[in-house]
Write an enzyme that holds these catalytic residues in place. Structure first.
Site, PDB file in Angstrom:
ATOM      1  N   ASP A   1     -11.957  -9.001   5.003  1.00 53.93           N
ATOM      2  CA  ASP A   1     -13.277  -8.965   4.360  1.00 53.93           C
ATOM      3  C   ASP A   1     -13.879 -10.371   4.300  1.00 53.93           C
ATOM      4  OD1 ASP A   1     -13.078  -6.240   3.925  1.00 53.93           O
ATOM      5  OD2 ASP A   1     -13.798  -6.361   1.864  1.00 53.93           O
TER       6      ASP A   1
ATOM      7  N   TYR B   1       0.818  -1.213   0.000  1.00 49.80           N
ATOM      8  CA  TYR B   1       0.000   0.000   0.000  1.00 49.80           C
ATOM      9  C   TYR B   1       0.854   1.265   0.000  1.00 49.80           C
ATOM     10  CZ  TYR B   1      -4.686  -1.919   0.790  1.00 49.80           C
ATOM     11  OH  TYR B   1      -5.887  -2.538   0.655  1.00 49.80           O
TER      12      TYR B   1
ATOM     13  N   ASP C   1      -2.921 -18.351   0.706  1.00 57.01           N
ATOM     14  CA  ASP C   1      -3.922 -19.056  -0.104  1.00 57.01           C
ATOM     15  C   ASP C   1      -4.598 -20.151   0.720  1.00 57.01           C
ATOM     16  OD1 ASP C   1      -1.417 -20.273  -0.070  1.00 57.01           O
ATOM     17  OD2 ASP C   1      -1.432 -20.872  -2.168  1.00 57.01           O
TER      18      ASP C   1
ATOM     19  N   ASP D   1      -6.182  -7.038   4.230  1.00 53.54           N
ATOM     20  CA  ASP D   1      -7.318  -6.371   3.593  1.00 53.54           C
ATOM     21  C   ASP D   1      -8.277  -7.426   3.056  1.00 53.54           C
ATOM     22  OD1 ASP D   1      -8.851  -4.271   2.400  1.00 53.54           O
ATOM     23  OD2 ASP D   1      -7.946  -4.791   0.471  1.00 53.54           O
TER      24      ASP D   1
ATOM     25  N   LYS E   1       3.268 -15.395   2.686  1.00 54.79           N
ATOM     26  CA  LYS E   1       3.498 -16.133   1.435  1.00 54.79           C
ATOM     27  C   LYS E   1       5.011 -16.323   1.338  1.00 54.79           C
ATOM     28  CE  LYS E   1       1.914 -17.859  -2.451  1.00 54.79           C
ATOM     29  NZ  LYS E   1       1.015 -19.018  -2.509  1.00 54.79           N
TER      30      LYS E   1
END
Ligand code: IPM
Ligand code: MN
Length: 355
Positions: A250, A142, A222, A246, A190
């Site tokens: 959600d 970001y 994942d 993020d 990751k």
């Protein structure tokens, strides 16, 4: 005691839900003898329309000089549908995170027994879910530099950058929370692909050594996305970098089937920001139909974290629970006999006063 609260209602349904949160704060103040000073500031589309800046200097100063920030929502379709807009409401949010050093977004996700049928998952899978999702908020892709386009415009790039210090402070916060819960932390990364994720693993492993009682495990993002749906009950505290957080927060937020109900706190270096996790829901703006519970539960987090008023926070949470049990809720939770945003706010404020 006197507490100073910066109130940033923002856009869409922001002002309506914030009004209910203020009613609840005033009620808790009256009931438990505290006074609160509310000062309003502009942020988001409304700030662009009024000042040209999505986060005016004045708003930032107001936040820095407050004991806590109460935030509604930002975003307006007129910017979403215009990719060439030079200034966007979201920039106000990102600037606020950076300037206030809001390094961790904390989102509790737990089920309300009476709403369990609203979950998109089977009851057996969501039963008893109680996750604390902690998202790093001021680093990673970001904010990493360089970011931009090549001269010919045919290539674009973003950079994911983390320092050891940024990882340490958020993992430490996760461990502190875990110590008060089941002493289990899952670090999502990751590390099989990304250098930043390997730094996360290495740093988190070192921090875990400071907390001998904590069990820390690591999971690729994942796999975590899959397990959140398949077996959410396996998670307790999750900590992860900005963009993974993020997306996963959600995902986690719909497990309980009630987006309008979830609160969040963004923990900062100067002050902390409390806001519902839902957006500005422009279609509902001004209609007095939006669910104010996510904002009211964010107020409970504010009392807990910023003011250290645990009893008051519990009283707010139990008033919210009672309103749900009484089915005195907005249309997202009760289509047949919905109450308005302001009716729900008043019901909860009254309940606190009488409790
Ligand atoms: C959030 C939002 C923001 C983010 C957007 C609006 C910039 O999705 O708070 O999760 O991506 O962080
Ligand atoms: Mn998001």
């Amino acid at each position: 005691m006197d507490f100073k609260i910066a109130v940033l209602s923002g856009d869409g349904i922001g002002p309506e839900i914030i009004e209910q949160a203020k009613k609840v704060i005033r009620a808790a103040g009256k009931r438990y003898n505290h006074s609160f000073i509310f000062t309003h500031g502009l942020v988001g589309a409304i700030a662009i329309d009024t000042t040209g800046n999505p986060l005016p200097e004045e708003t930032l100063d107001l936040c820095k000089n407050s004991d806590a920030v109460l935030f509604g929502a930002i975003g307006d379709p007129k910017y979403d549908n215009n990719p060439s807009a030079k200034v966007r409401p979201e920039q106000g949010l990102l600037a606020m995170r950076k300037e206030l050093g809001l390094y961790a977004n904390v989102r509790p996700v737990s089920t309300f027994q009476s709403l369990i049928d609203k979950s998109p998952l089977k009851k057996e899978i969501v039963q008893g879910v109680d996750i604390l999702m902690i998202r790093e908020l001021t680093g990673g892709i970001y904010f990493g530099k360089p970011q931009g386009r090549s001269e010919d415009g045919n290539t674009a790039y973003d950079s994911c950058v983390y320092s050891k210090y940024e990882v340490e402070r958020v993992v430490r916060l996760a461990c502190e929370y875990a110590m008060k819960r089941s002493k289990k932390v899952t670090v999502v990364d990751k590390a099989n692909v990304l250098a930043t994720s390997r730094l996360w693993r290495e740093t988190a492993t070192a921090i875990a050594k400071e907390y001998s009682e904590i069990t820390m495990d690591f999971m690729f993002v994942d796999n975590a996305a899959m397990q959140l749906i398949q077996w959410p009950g396996r998670f307790d505290v999750i900590v992860t970098e900005n963009m993974f957080g993020d997306i996963l927060s959600d995902e986690a937020s719909v497990l309980t089937g009630s987006l309008g109900l979830l609160p969040s706190a963004s923990v900062g270096l100067f002050t902390s920001v409390f806001e519902p996790i839902h957006g500005s829901y422009p279609q509902a703006a001004g209609k007095n139909i939006a669910n104010p519970l996510g904002t009211i539960l964010s107020v409970a987090m504010m009392f807990d974290l910023a003011f250290k008023l645990k009893n008051e926070a519990d009283a707010i949470r139990s008033a919210v629970e009672k309103s749900i049990e009484a089915d005195f809720v907005t249309e997202d939770l009760n289509r047949a006999n919905p109450r308005s945003t302001s009716q729900v706010g008043e019901w909860i404020a009254d309940y606190i006063l009488k409790s």
